[in-house]
Enzyme design. Structure first.
Site, PDB file in Angstrom:
ATOM      1  N   PHE A 258      38.863  34.726  39.889  1.00  9.36           N
ATOM      2  CA  PHE A 258      37.584  35.211  39.398  1.00  9.36           C
ATOM      3  C   PHE A 258      36.562  34.118  39.147  1.00  9.36           C
ATOM      4  O   PHE A 258      35.480  34.389  38.643  1.00  9.36           O
ATOM      5  CB  PHE A 258      37.796  35.999  38.098  1.00  9.36           C
ATOM      6  CG  PHE A 258      38.640  37.232  38.291  1.00  9.36           C
ATOM      7  CD1 PHE A 258      38.102  38.371  38.881  1.00  9.36           C
ATOM      8  CD2 PHE A 258      39.971  37.248  37.926  1.00  9.36           C
ATOM      9  CE1 PHE A 258      38.883  39.492  39.065  1.00  9.36           C
ATOM     10  CE2 PHE A 258      40.747  38.371  38.109  1.00  9.36           C
ATOM     11  CZ  PHE A 258      40.207  39.500  38.689  1.00  9.36           C
ATOM     12  N   GLY A 259      36.892  32.873  39.481  1.00  7.21           N
ATOM     13  CA  GLY A 259      35.915  31.831  39.257  1.00  7.21           C
ATOM     14  C   GLY A 259      36.474  30.447  39.467  1.00  7.21           C
ATOM     15  O   GLY A 259      37.676  30.262  39.651  1.00  7.21           O
TER      16      GLY A 259
ATOM     17  N   VAL B 210      36.065  26.220  38.030  1.00  2.00           N
ATOM     18  CA  VAL B 210      35.668  25.423  36.875  1.00  2.00           C
ATOM     19  C   VAL B 210      35.327  24.018  37.346  1.00  2.00           C
ATOM     20  O   VAL B 210      36.070  23.410  38.124  1.00  2.00           O
ATOM     21  CB  VAL B 210      36.789  25.362  35.819  1.00  2.00           C
ATOM     22  CG1 VAL B 210      36.349  24.530  34.621  1.00  2.00           C
ATOM     23  CG2 VAL B 210      37.178  26.767  35.372  1.00  2.00           C
TER      24      VAL B 210
ATOM     25  N   GLY C  61      40.356  30.000  40.392  1.00  2.00           N
ATOM     26  CA  GLY C  61      41.246  31.145  40.321  1.00  2.00           C
ATOM     27  C   GLY C  61      40.636  32.318  41.061  1.00  2.00           C
ATOM     28  O   GLY C  61      39.684  32.168  41.841  1.00  2.00           O
TER      29      GLY C  61
ATOM     30  N   LYS D  80      32.401  27.005  33.887  1.00  2.00           N
ATOM     31  CA  LYS D  80      33.116  28.031  34.644  1.00  2.00           C
ATOM     32  C   LYS D  80      32.105  28.879  35.401  1.00  2.00           C
ATOM     33  O   LYS D  80      31.244  29.519  34.809  1.00  2.00           O
ATOM     34  CB  LYS D  80      33.936  28.909  33.695  1.00  2.00           C
ATOM     35  CG  LYS D  80      34.769  29.981  34.404  1.00  2.00           C
ATOM     36  CD  LYS D  80      35.589  30.752  33.385  1.00  2.00           C
ATOM     37  CE  LYS D  80      36.449  31.828  34.044  1.00  2.00           C
ATOM     38  NZ  LYS D  80      37.248  32.576  33.043  1.00  2.00           N
TER      39      LYS D  80
ATOM     40  N   ASP E 215      46.208  37.456  28.499  1.00  2.82           N
ATOM     41  CA  ASP E 215      46.471  36.605  29.666  1.00  2.82           C
ATOM     42  C   ASP E 215      46.981  35.235  29.220  1.00  2.82           C
ATOM     43  O   ASP E 215      46.506  34.201  29.669  1.00  2.82           O
ATOM     44  CB  ASP E 215      45.209  36.453  30.507  1.00  2.82           C
ATOM     45  CG  ASP E 215      45.520  36.067  31.950  1.00  2.82           C
ATOM     46  OD1 ASP E 215      46.684  36.201  32.357  1.00  2.82           O
ATOM     47  OD2 ASP E 215      44.606  35.617  32.661  1.00  2.82           O
TER      48      ASP E 215
ATOM     49  N   GLY F  31      39.324  23.147  39.066  1.00  2.00           N
ATOM     50  CA  GLY F  31      40.287  24.165  39.459  1.00  2.00           C
ATOM     51  C   GLY F  31      39.569  25.458  39.805  1.00  2.00           C
ATOM     52  O   GLY F  31      38.368  25.604  39.583  1.00  2.00           O
TER      53      GLY F  31
END
Length: 789
Positions: A465-466, A468, A463, A482, A583, A461
């Site tokens: 900011f990074g 994985v 997002g 990550k 979060d 996956g």
């Protein structure tokens, strides 16, 4: 006169045995509660209190307070006894009777025995005592006198024989005695002459032995689950063909005989609709089975580990057979298979074949697609090389000639970049190595090899900011890597923050940080690998509409809510320093193979130390739709902000939809708004996911669902002062505290908050830059930028 004396003697007995019982508002007459039930609970407390650690938490509410013991079914949510569920029966306008209908104490560190007075809880329909290894001794025969629907005593320390009196439990739906030290033969008392409604039968991981009668289960025609594993049962397995809907069967690690050849065993013993079958560790010998003769066209998972299958495995034959049409996992680990036949098309199949521990897997994998796929579960077809050697040589010569002209420039630029990177790396190493974090530092090349150079095929996956990736280390350990997109100071701060904050945290509901790596611009975090990935992908589809194939039943969803709550409570109160996650959301809840939840992604987490209850920040960070209103309005972040996010998560889990839904009416668009609307109309249960199949006759299950829904809506109160702490949330989810919800929402305007929460009108990642003025009481705040993830 005689009746009056009897009444006074009864009152005196209560005071002598249990102390001065009162409720929230004052003295309460003893006639509204069974004396037998009070005596039973007092006996349980006497048997457990000295051997149970931290009774204030594990047996909260059971002990006296100020010389008074409060009623187990007291309406005061602060005085509720942990694990005790009650049913209120209105006899008339002035008389109410409370019945104790459930006792549930999971992982409560209970020590001692289960006393015979348990039989005095004569309205008990649920008895669930699990995960208490110091709860020992034989089972009291008086359990057979209870009207139980559920008897779950797994993973305790009970011993002796299973009492024959359990045969009296004619209303039993679920029986789980696994993970204890019971001895003797198969409990023949459960072999009944009339049909029963039992659905779950688990007696695994005990010390039982001997033959099982062939027709032991012939009248348990409603069974869905049978687990007899890890005992010493001998002879032939029982005949189960009379159980049409049996979906899970585990016979592994016993001494059964007569299982070979497997097709014959399948046809004479098993129902045809079974989905999960475990026959591991049964010493089945001979060649690999004839897959075409198996039948069982609905089988999803077949485990044949630790047997003696030899010879060649033809993967094409497996998936070309009737059993292969639905098969998702075929596990043949620790057998004697020496050869595997497959095609490139089979390598890319969705099903998983596990062959670790076979001679076939002992040869180095190198570029062998089959060994890499079936021994390491990294399945892809190696790309073929093309072009003649002369063409390749020409390309090499041209490349060398061109590079010579720019070599000096490259060296200069590289030197400048290297100097800058080394300076930055030195500062990061100094920050990490100067701390007391004990997490491992990995070599970059080790992680690059583990992820096949961060191959897209290994990506789990991504997002804002990074990304994985799944990784497999040289010792076969599976990890999640990550890879942060490190281009800003904030990104570096988030990396250091995550390593320093969670490097030493240990909790079963927090993802484990195994280590980190620094290499140039690359910053990598290494976590444990969790098979079911994140809750968001499992619960809802990418289009925010209900996923019709969600595998999460009620028990799984309840356990996820409880596990996340336990993880957050640990962060807020039990870790080395109080930590705010900031979060909490579905995509940051990872699930292992048993759907146990673990909270992940601590890049935005912040500690609260020096006794402060909240902090004020100029930088709002988090995920739109989960952010608490006081955080958005005024930048105030506290534990109650995490509680709000958790409340949104509960509503998502129970409704099966994301917090923002664009294809419904405005008052249903934002999930907390819709929940409060239903609550004000007295129809909160309408929020439930329609895929949830609840038993309409199971009162305790309906009470659980209502309790979790109430907990969720209390967590999303607009005012932080009205939200419970995570300690209270845990108590409410466990049934130890009442959940009383007002009929109307908080007076603050939910729709204004909704427009603020989704200022950019998008559920994705990025930054909301629309300026909105919100009036809250006498204060007005203008929010111009919210960072979202």
């Amino acid at each position: 006169m005689v009746k009056m004396v009897a009444f006074e003697v009864g009152v005196l007995m209560i005071f002598l045995i249990t102390g001065n019982f009162v409720d929230e508002v004052g003295a309460q007459t003893v006639m509204d509660f069974s004396l037998n039930e009070l005596d039973a609970l007092q006996s349980l407390w006497g048997a457990w209190n000295e051997s149970t650690s931290n009774t204030n938490l594990n047996l909260a509410g059971w002990s006296s307070s100020g010389g008074k013991i409060f009623y187990p079914c007291n309406n005061n949510i602060e005085r509720k006894w942990r694990g005790v569920s009650c049913l209120e029966h209105q006899v008339n306008e002035s008389s109410v009777i409370n019945w104790i209908i459930g006792l549930t104490l999971d992982d409560a560190s209970i020590g001692g025995i289960l006393p015979p007075e348990i039989g005095k809880l004569n309205n008990l329909v649920t008895l669930t005592l699990t995960g208490n290894p110091n709860l020992t001794g034989p089972l009291p025969t008086q359990i057979g006198d209870l009207p139980l629907n559920i008897l779950d005593l797994h993973d305790n320390g009970f011993d002796g024989v299973i009492p024959t009196e359990l045969a009296q439990l004619r209303n039993l739906l679920q029986l789980d005695l696994s993970g204890n030290r019971f001895v003797g033969q198969f409990p023949a008392q459960f072999i009944v002459k009339t049909k029963t409604a039992m659905q779950v039968f688990r007696i695994s991981r005990n010390l039982l032995e001997g033959d099982i009668p062939p027709l032991a289960f012939q009248n348990m025609t409603q069974l869905l689950t049978i687990d007899l594993s890890d005992n010493g049962f001998t002879g032939l397995p029982p005949n189960l063909t009379s159980i049409p809907n049996l979906s899970y069967l585990n016979l592994s690690s016993n001494l059964f005989t007569g299982l070979a050849p497997l097709p014959a065993f399948f046809s004479r013993t098993l129902p045809q609709r079974i989905a999960i079958l475990d026959l591991s560790g049964l010493n089945i010998g001979g060649g690999v089975p004839d897959w075409n003769a198996m039948g069982l066209s609905t089988l999803d998972h077949l485990y044949l580990d630790g047997n003696n299958f030899t010879g060649e495995l033809n993967v094409s034959a497996v998936f070309g057979s009737s059993i292969g049409r639905s098969l998702k996992v075929l596990s043949l680990k620790d057998n004697k298979i020496t050869k595997v036949v497959y095609t490139d098309a089979i390598i890319g199949a969705q099903s998983t074949i596990l062959l670790q521990g076979n001679p076939y897997c002992q040869v180095p994998t190198s570029d062998d697609d089959g060994r890499r796929c079936y021994c390491e579960q990294i399945c892809f077809v190696s790309p073929k090389t093309s072009g003649s050697s002369n063409e390749i040589w020409k390309i090499i010569v041209i490349a060398i000639s061109f590079s010579a002209g720019v070599l000096g420039l490259v060296i200069l630029i590289f030197s400048l970049i290297l100097h800058r990177n080394r300076k930055r790396m030195r500062s990061l190493y100094k920050a990490l190595e100067g701390s007391e974090v004990k997490t491992k530092r990995f070599e970059y090349r080790e992680l690059r090899a583990a992820t096949r150079n961060f191959s897209p095929a290994m990506k789990l996956g991504a997002g804002a900011f990074g990304a994985v990736y799944k990784g497999i280390l040289s010792n076969k350990t599976e990890i999640a890597v990550k890879q942060l997109f490190l281009k800003t100071k904030e990104g570096r701060d988030d990396f250091i923050n995550e390593v320093l904050l969670i490097g030493n945290l240990q909790h079963r509901n927090l993802v484990t940080l195994k280590g980190y790596s620094l290499h140039g611009k690359e910053m990598l975090l290494v976590y444990e690998y969790l098979e079911n990935r994140d809750l968001d992908k499992l619960l809802v589809c990418p289009q925010c509409t209900p996923n019709p194939h969600s595998p999460l039943d009620w028990q799984a969803r309840k356990n996820i809510c409880l596990g996340v709550a336990q993880g957050l409570y640990y962060l807020h109160a039990s870790s080395q320093s109080r930590i705010l996650h900031r979060d909490v959301k579905a995509s940051n809840v990872l699930l292992d193979k048993n759907h146990n939840p673990k909270i992940a992604d601590f890049g935005l987490a912040r500690p609260i130390q020096d006794g402060r209850s909240k902090i004020v920040t100029e930088r709002r960070a988090g995920t739109l739709g989960y952010l608490a209103p006081e955080y958005l309005f005024f930048g105030q972040v506290s534990e109650k902000a995490d509680v709000f996010s958790f409340g949104v998560l509960i509503l998502e889990i129970l409704s099966g939809r994301r917090n923002r839904h664009y294809h419904v009416s405005e008052d249903e668009e934002y999930l907390p708004v819709y929940a409060w609307k239903l609550q004000s109309e007295g129809k909160l249960m309408d929020l439930l996911d329609r895929r949830l199949q609840l038993d309409p006759n199971n009162i305790s299950e309906k009470m659980e669902v209502q309790r979790v829904l109430n907990t969720g809506i209390l967590c999303v109160e607009m005012s932080p002062e009205k939200r419970p702490t995570m300690f209270r949330v845990l108590a409410m989810l466990g049934g130890d505290t009442e959940t009383i919800v007002p009929k109307t929402a908080d007076p603050n305007t939910w729709l204004e908050f909704q427009s603020l929460s989704f200022a950019d009108n998008s559920p994705g990642t990025g930054t909301a830059s629309k300026s909105i003025g919100i009036t809250n009481g006498n204060a007005t705040v203008e929010l111009t930028e919210v960072q979202c993830r």
